[in-house]
Scaffold this motif. Structure first.
Motif, mmCIF file in Angstrom:
data_model
loop_
_atom_site.group_PDB
_atom_site.id
_atom_site.type_symbol
_atom_site.label_atom_id
_atom_site.label_comp_id
_atom_site.label_asym_id
_atom_site.label_seq_id
_atom_site.Cartn_x
_atom_site.Cartn_y
_atom_site.Cartn_z
ATOM 1 N N ARG A 267 0.842 -1.210 0.000
ATOM 2 C CA ARG A 267 0.000 0.000 0.000
ATOM 3 C C ARG A 267 0.872 1.254 0.000
ATOM 4 N NH1 ARG A 267 -5.450 -1.455 1.313
ATOM 5 N NH2 ARG A 267 -5.623 -3.220 2.722
ATOM 6 N N VAL A 268 1.980 1.204 0.711
ATOM 7 C CA VAL A 268 2.875 2.368 0.774
ATOM 8 C C VAL A 268 3.553 2.590 -0.578
ATOM 9 C CG1 VAL A 268 5.044 3.222 1.774
ATOM 10 C CG2 VAL A 268 3.274 2.242 3.259
ATOM 11 N N LEU A 272 -0.084 -2.194 -5.207
ATOM 12 C CA LEU A 272 -1.413 -2.765 -5.483
ATOM 13 C C LEU A 272 -2.022 -2.180 -6.754
ATOM 14 C CD1 LEU A 272 -2.882 -2.821 -1.861
ATOM 15 C CD2 LEU A 272 -1.820 -4.683 -3.126
ATOM 16 N N LYS B 30 1.538 12.190 -1.836
ATOM 17 C CA LYS B 30 2.085 10.856 -2.078
ATOM 18 C C LYS B 30 3.374 10.991 -2.863
ATOM 19 C CE LYS B 30 2.530 6.576 -1.814
ATOM 20 N NZ LYS B 30 2.680 5.906 -0.511
ATOM 21 N N TYR B 32 6.557 8.802 -4.424
ATOM 22 C CA TYR B 32 7.181 7.522 -4.777
ATOM 23 C C TYR B 32 8.639 7.804 -5.102
ATOM 24 C CZ TYR B 32 2.415 5.766 -5.561
ATOM 25 O OH TYR B 32 1.104 5.400 -5.438
ATOM 26 N N THR B 62 -5.422 8.995 -10.457
ATOM 27 C CA THR B 62 -5.575 7.610 -9.993
ATOM 28 C C THR B 62 -4.987 7.441 -8.589
ATOM 29 O OG1 THR B 62 -5.572 6.770 -12.243
ATOM 30 C CG2 THR B 62 -4.990 5.201 -10.524
ATOM 31 N N SER B 66 -6.978 6.202 -5.407
ATOM 32 C CA SER B 66 -6.464 5.023 -4.702
ATOM 33 C C SER B 66 -6.273 5.305 -3.214
ATOM 34 C CB SER B 66 -5.135 4.571 -5.312
ATOM 35 O OG SER B 66 -5.339 4.224 -6.656
ATOM 36 N N LEU B 71 -6.160 1.885 -1.091
ATOM 37 C CA LEU B 71 -5.215 1.020 -1.814
ATOM 38 C C LEU B 71 -3.792 1.551 -1.714
ATOM 39 C CD1 LEU B 71 -6.775 -0.054 -5.237
ATOM 40 C CD2 LEU B 71 -6.149 -1.518 -3.327
ATOM 41 N N VAL B 72 -3.694 2.841 -1.499
ATOM 42 C CA VAL B 72 -2.381 3.477 -1.370
ATOM 43 C C VAL B 72 -2.375 4.291 -0.078
ATOM 44 C CG1 VAL B 72 -0.881 5.255 -2.366
ATOM 45 C CG2 VAL B 72 -1.944 3.566 -3.856
ATOM 46 N N VAL B 73 -1.297 4.177 0.676
ATOM 47 C CA VAL B 73 -1.166 4.922 1.929
ATOM 48 C C VAL B 73 -0.499 6.269 1.631
ATOM 49 C CG1 VAL B 73 -0.085 4.913 4.209
ATOM 50 C CG2 VAL B 73 -0.955 2.796 3.250
#
Lengths: 277, 279
Positions: A267-268, A272, B30, B32, B62, B66, B71-73
């Motif tokens: 999830r991080v 997913l 978020k 990445y 998206t 999410s 689905l995404v933290v």
């Protein structure tokens, strides 16, 4: 004009709701098995093939040397298959969700991770039953080996092996969740990596001294040692079984914790969203 | 830019006022690695409205959806659905929401009926048979119920996906590209259904789309994302007026191609002060 039918939704937090969700997922896997006769056949085919091959080998060895007594080989094969099938039964259910890109749908539904694990475990048991009942019967018919001859302790052996299989499957599923289907091979190979250490076909005493404690740290090693003890000497140390079940508890908890860790990690990292190859 | 978080009151997102909003997001971020996908965005969505997330590829649509789904933290910030912190308490509200996306599938080997039955169970629906029959009739997929999901056309799959998304009559419906890769007729049909659902159920809909005509037709409000940031937020008509354009597509292109943020700020100021927008 058609009357509107609104959904009747109960308390999502209760036990009844949880069982309903687990039941829904179990139903999903049963639908899948039902959808393909090849899948159904495959569940029985491999364990049957294994049993026949090792059964003939045992017959040959017993006739030529007289060294293999009491169905040791075929018993080991059948018990090993219980662990392997329980692991694969769990893993394949999980992989089905990855292959069908359905996991995102599941993980956004009210389904909890522990309910997903419960459904996969139930399916693993069902697959195991489908596979092992006919194969165990065939072992008796073809080679005169009665697995139930192990007595009541067989139920405990069964529990240890199934729980070991689930722990391995939970761990590999977590890794696949985090790293994608590129790590799929782990589902198939993890059990085999431990095969030499589980002492399926030989006693622990055969291993070098330094390796023996490691082998004895595996729950399934105690099952195979116990099987040999019963078949060769008609004795069994119940303490070994307690030790094996205690190890099971530790490994299962560790495997579930790793599954939750990898799920969180997925999830991080946004993994997913990119489920697939 | 208007900061509608003020509607949540002095207690912020954790207060009771925030619970009245289906979606409340504050400083949501978020990251990445070296890429910031969503960059400190904040907004609340009023109940019963349809809001569109617009933006080019990689704008953060998206990822935002999410994070709303759990689905995404998030790396930082807060995301609440019906007042529940999605990162911690998603299961409190999961049965009140649902989603559809072309990026996820349902098991291909199962029939449509089997898939819908399974999902009805997962969403805790007790009257499964009746609800599946009703939703199938409503979305005109009754004839498809006993066909394998993998054998359906793209348009049929979209309708089945929508049936799954509407099974639990969600109060919050999240849609990621709901009409992607559909022919105009099917896409129009889907839009009609969504519009009717939002109106009749009083549901809140958040949709991410590249289709400007769709957004103009469905959305009460548009949030435009660019490089993970909200660069516009308002009703479609307001945006059209602010940019002096006829269509949202023209607005979108102007936003996407501009590099003059001062002009953008001037456009918003013009709307707010009632003066002429810049050319």
């Amino acid at each position: 004009m058609t009357a509107i039918v609104l959904p009747v939704i109960g308390d999502p937090g209760g036990m009844e709701a949880s069982l309903r969700r687990i039941g829904a997922l179990v139903r999903r896997y049963l639908y899948l098995i039902k959808s393909s006769w090849l899948r159904s056949l495959e569940i029985v085919y491999w364990p049957f093939l294994q049993m026949v091959m090792w059964g003939f080998l045992q017959r040959y060895l017993a006739n030529s040397t007289g060294a293999i007594a009491g169905g040791l080989l075929i018993g080991a094969v059948l018990l090993w298959d219980i662990q392997f099938r329980s692991q694969i039964g769990f893993s394949v259910g999980f992989l089905e969700e990855m292959w069908s890109r359905n996991l995102g749908q599941l993980l956004t539904s009210p389904l909890r991770p522990n309910e997903l694990v419960a459904a996969l475990s139930i399916m693993s048991l069902m697959r195991l039953a489908i596979a092992m009942v006919p194969v165990t019967a065939a072992a008796y018919l073809f080679f005169g080996f009665n697995l139930f001859g192990l007595g009541a302790v067989l139920a405990a052996f069964f529990a240890v092996l199934v729980l070991t299989g689930w722990a391995l499957a939970l761990f590999s599923s977590g890794i696949i969740l985090r790293y994608g289907l590129g790590a799929e091979e782990l589902s198939w190979s993890l059990g085999f990596i431990l095969l030499p250490l589980a002492c399926v076909y030989y006693p622990v005493a055969v291993l070098p001294g330094w390796l023996q404690p490691i082998a004895l740290a595996l729950p399934s090693t105690h099952v195979f040692e116990g099987m040999r003890s019963i078949l060769l000497h008609n004795t069994f140390d119940a303490g070994e079984l307690v030790w094996a079940l205690a190890l099971n508890a530790v490994y299962l908890l560790a495997a579930y914790a790793s599954f939750r860790y990898f799920l969180r990690s997925a999830r991080v990292n946004g993994a997913l969203l990119q489920l697939g190859e | 830019m208007r900061d509608n978080l003020a509607k949540c009151g002095s207690e912020g997102l954790s207060g009771e006022a925030a619970a009245a909003f289906p979606v409340a997001v504050r400083d949501l971020t978020k990251v990445y690695g070296a890429v910031t996908a969503v960059d400190r965005i904040s907004f609340v969505i009023e109940p019963g409205t349809t809001v569109a997330l617009l933006g080019g590829n990689g704008a953060g649509k998206t990822t935002t959806i999410s994070m709303l789904l759990g689905l995404v933290v998030p790396t930082a910030g807060e995301v609440r659905v019906f007042g529940a912190d999605v990162s911690r308490d998603r299961y409190q509200v999961a049965h009140r929401m649902n989603f559809q996306s072309p990026y996820v599938d349902m098991p291909m080997r199962l029939t449509v009926r089997q898939n819908l039955t399974v999902y009805a169970g997962l969403y805790g629906i007790a009257n499964v048979t009746e609800r599946v029959a009703y939703i199938a009739g409503d979305l005109q997929i009754t004839a498809l119920l006993d066909r394998r999901t993998g054998k359906l056309s793209a348009g049929q799959k979209t309708r089945v996906g929508l049936a799954k998304a509407l099974l639990n009559a969600p109060e919050l419906l999240l849609l990621d590209e709901p009409t992607a890769s559909l022919d105009p007729d099917t896409a129009d049909w889907i839009r009609q259904k969504l519009q009717a659902y939002g109106r009749e159920r009083g549901a809140t809909i958040l949709l991410a789309s590249h289709n400007m005509a769709e957004v103009e037709r469905l959305a009460h409000r548009v949030i435009v994302l660019e490089a993970g940031r909200i660069v516009e937020d308002g009703p479609p008509k307001q945006l059209l007026k602010a940019y002096g354009r006829q269509t949202l597509e023209e607005v979108f292109l102007q936003i996407a191609r501009r590099n003059d943020m001062g002009r953008h700020a001037a456009a918003i100021a013009a709307v707010e002060t009632g003066t002429e927008p810049p050319p």
